[in-house]
Write a protein that holds these residues in place. Structure first.
Motif: not given
Length: 78
Positions: A4-11, A22-43
């Motif tokens: 996580i890095q911070v990019l400051e913008l003009p004052t 400022f802008v948060l810069v998140i790099d070297q992020a691993e591709p994520q496979t996300a699942t959420r629970q629903s009535i029918l199971g993981p989605v």
């Protein structure tokens, strides 16, 4: 591991109030496979929804925006 890095913008000066957005810069992020629970199971959840999680975290931190990349990004301030 993601970085996580911070990019400051003009004052911004509004009367007596001085802020530095400022802008948060998140790099070297691993591709994520996300699942959420629903009535029918993981989605499977699209990458866009996972990115929304980063955006909510950036907003909570007071950032103007967030940039997320799996590549390495170097923030260089002038």
């Amino acid at each position: 591991m993601a970085r996580i890095q911070v990019l400051e913008l003009p004052t911004l000066v509004e009367g007596d109030r001085v802020t530095t957005p400022f802008v948060l810069v998140i790099d070297q992020a691993e591709p994520q496979t996300a699942t959420r629970q629903s009535i029918l199971g993981p989605v499977s959840v699209s990458q866009a929804v996972v990115t929304d999680d980063f955006e909510r975290a950036a907003k909570a931190a007071g950032a103007t925006a967030v940039i997320v990349s799996t590549q390495t990004l170097d923030v260089v301030q002038p």
